[in-house]
Design a protein around this motif. Sequence first.
Motif, PDB file in Angstrom:
ATOM      1  N   VAL A  13      45.914  -5.419  16.806  1.00 16.19           N
ATOM      2  CA  VAL A  13      45.121  -4.188  16.889  1.00 16.19           C
ATOM      3  C   VAL A  13      44.867  -3.922  18.368  1.00 16.19           C
ATOM      4  N   LYS A  14      45.225  -2.716  18.824  1.00 15.10           N
ATOM      5  CA  LYS A  14      45.093  -2.429  20.247  1.00 15.10           C
ATOM      6  C   LYS A  14      44.571  -1.022  20.483  1.00 15.10           C
ATOM      7  N   GLU A  15      44.118  -0.812  21.688  1.00 18.53           N
ATOM      8  CA  GLU A  15      43.633   0.492  22.096  1.00 18.53           C
ATOM      9  C   GLU A  15      44.758   1.522  21.984  1.00 18.53           C
ATOM     10  N   ILE A  16      44.379   2.757  21.723  1.00 15.59           N
ATOM     11  CA  ILE A  16      45.337   3.862  21.681  1.00 15.59           C
ATOM     12  C   ILE A  16      45.187   4.640  22.983  1.00 15.59           C
ATOM     13  N   SER A  17      46.291   4.845  23.673  1.00 17.16           N
ATOM     14  CA  SER A  17      46.254   5.600  24.932  1.00 17.16           C
ATOM     15  C   SER A  17      45.885   7.055  24.668  1.00 17.16           C
ATOM     16  N   SER A 122      41.824 -19.073  23.229  1.00 11.89           N
ATOM     17  CA  SER A 122      40.815 -18.178  22.670  1.00 11.89           C
ATOM     18  C   SER A 122      41.510 -17.047  21.925  1.00 11.89           C
ATOM     19  N   PHE A 123      40.974 -16.740  20.754  1.00 10.15           N
ATOM     20  CA  PHE A 123      41.508 -15.652  19.937  1.00 10.15           C
ATOM     21  C   PHE A 123      40.439 -14.582  19.881  1.00 10.15           C
ATOM     22  N   GLY A 124      40.770 -13.409  20.401  1.00  9.75           N
ATOM     23  CA  GLY A 124      39.740 -12.395  20.439  1.00  9.75           C
ATOM     24  C   GLY A 124      40.264 -11.002  20.660  1.00  9.75           C
ATOM     25  N   GLY A 125      39.336 -10.079  20.738  1.00 12.67           N
ATOM     26  CA  GLY A 125      39.635  -8.682  20.980  1.00 12.67           C
ATOM     27  C   GLY A 125      39.530  -8.357  22.450  1.00 12.67           C
ATOM     28  N   ASN A 126      40.206  -7.281  22.829  1.00 11.24           N
ATOM     29  CA  ASN A 126      40.220  -6.793  24.209  1.00 11.24           C
ATOM     30  C   ASN A 126      40.758  -7.840  25.179  1.00 11.24           C
ATOM     31  N   GLN A 127      41.706  -8.587  24.718  1.00 15.45           N
ATOM     32  CA  GLN A 127      42.411  -9.546  25.578  1.00 15.45           C
ATOM     33  C   GLN A 127      43.736  -8.870  25.917  1.00 15.45           C
ATOM     34  N   GLY A 128      43.769  -8.190  27.073  1.00 13.17           N
ATOM     35  CA  GLY A 128      44.902  -7.337  27.382  1.00 13.17           C
ATOM     36  C   GLY A 128      44.891  -6.077  26.536  1.00 13.17           C
ATOM     37  N   ASN A 129      43.706  -5.602  26.167  1.00 10.45           N
ATOM     38  CA  ASN A 129      43.495  -4.391  25.354  1.00 10.45           C
ATOM     39  C   ASN A 129      43.992  -4.533  23.922  1.00 10.45           C
ATOM     40  N   VAL A 130      44.139  -5.757  23.434  1.00 10.55           N
ATOM     41  CA  VAL A 130      44.669  -6.007  22.097  1.00 10.55           C
ATOM     42  C   VAL A 130      43.983  -7.245  21.512  1.00 10.55           C
ATOM     43  N   VAL A 131      43.982  -7.371  20.187  1.00 14.31           N
ATOM     44  CA  VAL A 131      43.532  -8.604  19.545  1.00 14.31           C
ATOM     45  C   VAL A 131      44.679  -9.598  19.691  1.00 14.31           C
ATOM     46  N   SER A 132      44.396 -10.715  20.362  1.00 16.49           N
ATOM     47  CA  SER A 132      45.470 -11.664  20.678  1.00 16.49           C
ATOM     48  C   SER A 132      44.911 -13.045  20.980  1.00 16.49           C
ATOM     49  N   MET A 133      45.840 -13.964  21.197  1.00 16.61           N
ATOM     50  CA  MET A 133      45.516 -15.327  21.632  1.00 16.61           C
ATOM     51  C   MET A 133      45.860 -15.426  23.116  1.00 16.61           C
ATOM     52  N   ILE A 134      44.921 -15.940  23.906  1.00 20.09           N
ATOM     53  CA  ILE A 134      45.188 -16.228  25.312  1.00 20.09           C
ATOM     54  C   ILE A 134      44.587 -17.584  25.637  1.00 20.09           C
ATOM     55  N   SER A 135      44.899 -18.097  26.814  1.00 22.40           N
ATOM     56  CA  SER A 135      44.241 -19.319  27.268  1.00 22.40           C
ATOM     57  C   SER A 135      43.492 -19.010  28.558  1.00 22.40           C
ATOM     58  N   LEU A 136      42.318 -19.600  28.658  1.00 30.81           N
ATOM     59  CA  LEU A 136      41.459 -19.409  29.825  1.00 30.81           C
ATOM     60  C   LEU A 136      41.019 -20.777  30.344  1.00 30.81           C
ATOM     61  N   PRO A 137      40.707 -20.874  31.632  1.00 28.77           N
ATOM     62  CA  PRO A 137      40.295 -22.166  32.196  1.00 28.77           C
ATOM     63  C   PRO A 137      38.997 -22.692  31.585  1.00 28.77           C
ATOM     64  N   ILE A 138      38.979 -23.977  31.285  1.00 30.81           N
ATOM     65  CA  ILE A 138      37.748 -24.607  30.793  1.00 30.81           C
ATOM     66  C   ILE A 138      36.620 -24.406  31.802  1.00 30.81           C
ATOM     67  N   SER A 139      36.959 -24.370  33.084  1.00 25.92           N
ATOM     68  CA  SER A 139      35.938 -24.221  34.132  1.00 25.92           C
ATOM     69  C   SER A 139      35.219 -22.867  34.059  1.00 25.92           C
ATOM     70  N   ASP A 140      35.769 -21.897  33.321  1.00 29.13           N
ATOM     71  CA  ASP A 140      35.128 -20.587  33.190  1.00 29.13           C
ATOM     72  C   ASP A 140      34.167 -20.498  32.003  1.00 29.13           C
ATOM     73  N   ILE A 141      34.030 -21.579  31.238  1.00 28.22           N
ATOM     74  CA  ILE A 141      33.151 -21.555  30.067  1.00 28.22           C
ATOM     75  C   ILE A 141      31.684 -21.488  30.493  1.00 28.22           C
ATOM     76  N   LEU A 142      30.978 -20.550  29.877  1.00 26.73           N
ATOM     77  CA  LEU A 142      29.528 -20.468  30.031  1.00 26.73           C
ATOM     78  C   LEU A 142      28.815 -21.163  28.881  1.00 26.73           C
ATOM     79  N   GLY A 143      29.439 -21.150  27.714  1.00 25.67           N
ATOM     80  CA  GLY A 143      28.833 -21.777  26.550  1.00 25.67           C
ATOM     81  C   GLY A 143      29.723 -21.684  25.339  1.00 25.67           C
ATOM     82  N   VAL A 144      29.437 -22.539  24.383  1.00 24.77           N
ATOM     83  CA  VAL A 144      30.117 -22.541  23.089  1.00 24.77           C
ATOM     84  C   VAL A 144      29.019 -22.490  22.037  1.00 24.77           C
TER      85      VAL A 144
END
Length: 150
Positions: A13-17, A122-144
């Motif tokens: 699911v992604k944004e529509i231009s 991480s699986f989420g929305g607005n990851q490159g303007n789409v619902v997708s899986m990406i990986s992010l650095p553990i050092s950027d975690i604020l909380g779980v």
Amino acid sequence: MTAFDLAQRYIGVKEISGERNHPLISWWLSLCGFSMDSPDEIAWCSAFVNGIAWELRLPRSKSAAARSWLAVGIPIEIDRARPGFDVVIFKRGTGIQPGPEVLNAPGHVAFFAGIEGNRVLSFGGNQGNVVSMISLPISDILGVRRLTEA
């Protein structure tokens, strides 16, 4: 069904231009107080998580601010995180970012999907303007945060 299971149904699911907006993104944003005609270019990672939580009757932040999830659910350590039960809140932006005690600052929120080395899947929305899986650095975690127990 876990939150992660349901979230995966929305992959792609992604944004529509242009002037049109994706109706699901608009609905997710409406759960955070936006009107149904709000543009889908509004940051919607938290709206997506709110939508999944709403569908499963889980606690939710009711806010489009990613860091609002730092006040929802039960705080847990990343080494105890489980797909299907937890959301991860990350720093966002360049330079020095405030810590988790500051809720009114840039962030990103997504469902925890695993760890690969020093990165969080991480699986989420607005990851490159789409619902997708990406990986992010553990050092950027604020909380779980755990939204539900098994």
